[in-house]
Design a protein around this motif. Structure first.
Motif, mmCIF file in Angstrom:
data_model
loop_
_atom_site.group_PDB
_atom_site.id
_atom_site.type_symbol
_atom_site.label_atom_id
_atom_site.label_comp_id
_atom_site.label_asym_id
_atom_site.label_seq_id
_atom_site.Cartn_x
_atom_site.Cartn_y
_atom_site.Cartn_z
ATOM 1 N N TYR A 266 1.170 -1.795 7.773
ATOM 2 C CA TYR A 266 2.004 -2.987 7.638
ATOM 3 C C TYR A 266 1.585 -4.056 8.644
ATOM 4 O O TYR A 266 1.471 -5.244 8.298
ATOM 5 N N ASN B 9 -1.535 -5.630 7.498
ATOM 6 C CA ASN B 9 -1.278 -6.550 6.387
ATOM 7 C C ASN B 9 -0.750 -7.894 6.876
ATOM 8 O O ASN B 9 -1.158 -8.956 6.402
ATOM 9 N N ARG C 8 5.370 -6.398 2.382
ATOM 10 C CA ARG C 8 5.989 -5.075 2.381
ATOM 11 C C ARG C 8 5.016 -4.032 2.929
ATOM 12 O O ARG C 8 3.831 -4.298 3.067
ATOM 13 N N ILE C 9 5.556 -2.877 3.242
ATOM 14 C CA ILE C 9 4.732 -1.829 3.842
ATOM 15 C C ILE C 9 3.647 -1.362 2.883
ATOM 16 O O ILE C 9 2.507 -1.158 3.279
ATOM 17 N N SER D 285 1.399 -7.374 -0.762
ATOM 18 C CA SER D 285 1.534 -8.556 0.070
ATOM 19 C C SER D 285 0.958 -9.778 -0.599
ATOM 20 O O SER D 285 1.042 -10.856 -0.086
#
Length: 332
Positions: free
Chosen positions: A234, A237, A326-327, A332
């Protein structure tokens, strides 16, 4: 070394005491105190920004009083030279032999905690003298390298760059600061308490809580705090999404001139670990990541002219990224 669970708990209890000692003097600003202590635990340096009169210097001095560490304050001025902070060689004479020799006279950087007060009041030549010390924990003078005392923690304060007589810090030096913390005005209740507490004869007594060895133990322990692979992904990202050349996020392309580098991801994970430990946990949560993202990315996302004209800050970009990315990779 921490040999058992009891010793670890004692250290963590001292962290709580440390914050309480600081709060004897500093009214409110709980998240500011927390971020500074997280920066100390993570082994990095911290830049504080706020208009004059918000107790930035008092906060740093109070923290130094609550620690068994050497403390030096440097008031940065337009005529300050690099040798004023690093040190200089002086000519001495050996009275026994009559021979003369140069001896290095250490400057104020040779202490555990350095308050670089109003760092953007001094020209870039002196500002850049801090670079090697901040990154390498050593300085070089006259071809010789001198290690600095550990722990080594620089807390720099600056006035907003819009004010007269300031020199904006270059990006290379800004990136050396682990966290960029902005201090705002107190609330109405806090301001009333400040006026009441600071205009009488009663002075708070701050007791020293932690020493150098204990702080180094905590700094080592921070790196052992667990973080899941999903949270590491995450963070990656989020950092990659700040780069306008490679991201697919439209508002980043529209507002950002330069995005954050890999050092920002390292800083975000490390400070999230430090915050988790500060809270008494041994595992990083999403709350830790989101709490530390702002001071980590604030000075590492450079906005373009369009963003400046529209009043869009790096904090605005960070907030949007944290709510949209988001994770799960690929979302993303």
């Amino acid at each position: 070394m921490i040999t058992n669970e009891t010793s670890l708990q004692e250290l963590l209890q001292k962290l709580t005491r440390l914050k309480k000692e600081i709060q004897k003097v500093i009214v409110g600003q709980d998240h500011i105190v927390e971020e500074i202590l997280v920066s100390l635990l993570a082994g990095g340096h911290c830049l504080l920004e706020g208009v004059p009169g918000l107790a930035k210097t008092l906060l740093v001095r109070t923290m130094a009083q609550a620690l068994h560490l050497s403390f030096r304050r440097v008031q940065f001025t337009p005529d300050l030279m690099p040798t004023d902070i690093l040190g200089t060689e002086i000519l001495e004479e050996d009275h026994a032999t009559g021979k003369r020799f140069f001896k290095f006279n250490k400057g104020p950087l040779f202490a555990n905690i350095i308050l670089a007060d109003e760092i953007n009041r001094t020209p870039p030549k002196t500002q850049s003298a801090l670079l090697e010390a901040m990154q390498e924990f050593e300085i070089t003078y006259g071809g010789k390298t001198y290690p600095l005392d550990r722990p080594f923690f620089i807390l720099a304060t600056q006035n907003p760059i819009e004010q007269a007589g300031t020199y904006p810090l270059p990006e290379a030096q800004l990136d050396r600061f682990l966290l960029y913390v902005k201090i705002g005005y107190p609330t109405a209740e806090e301001e009333t308490a400040i006026l009441s507490n600071t205009t009488g004869n009663k002075k708070a007594v701050v007791e020293a809580v932690l020493g150098a060895a204990e702080i180094q133990q905590l700094q080592s322990l921070v790196r052992d705090v667990n973080i899941s692979d999903e949270l590491v992904q995450y963070v990656a990202n989020v950092i990659r999404a700040t780069r306008p050349d490679t991201t697919e996020v439209a508002y980043v392309k529209e507002w950002v001139r330069w995005g954050a580098g890999p050092r920002a991801g390292q800083a975000l994970i490390l400070t999230a670990k430090a915050r988790a430990l500060f809270k008494g946990r041994y595992s990083v949560t999403m709350d830790d990541i989101k709490a530390m993202a702002y001071p980590v990315l604030r000075h590492r996302i450079l906005m373009n002219f369009k963003a400046d004209a529209e009043g869009i800050s790096s904090d605005n970009v960070t907030e949007k990224l944290l709510t949209t990315i988001r994770i799960n990779p690929g979302l993303s």
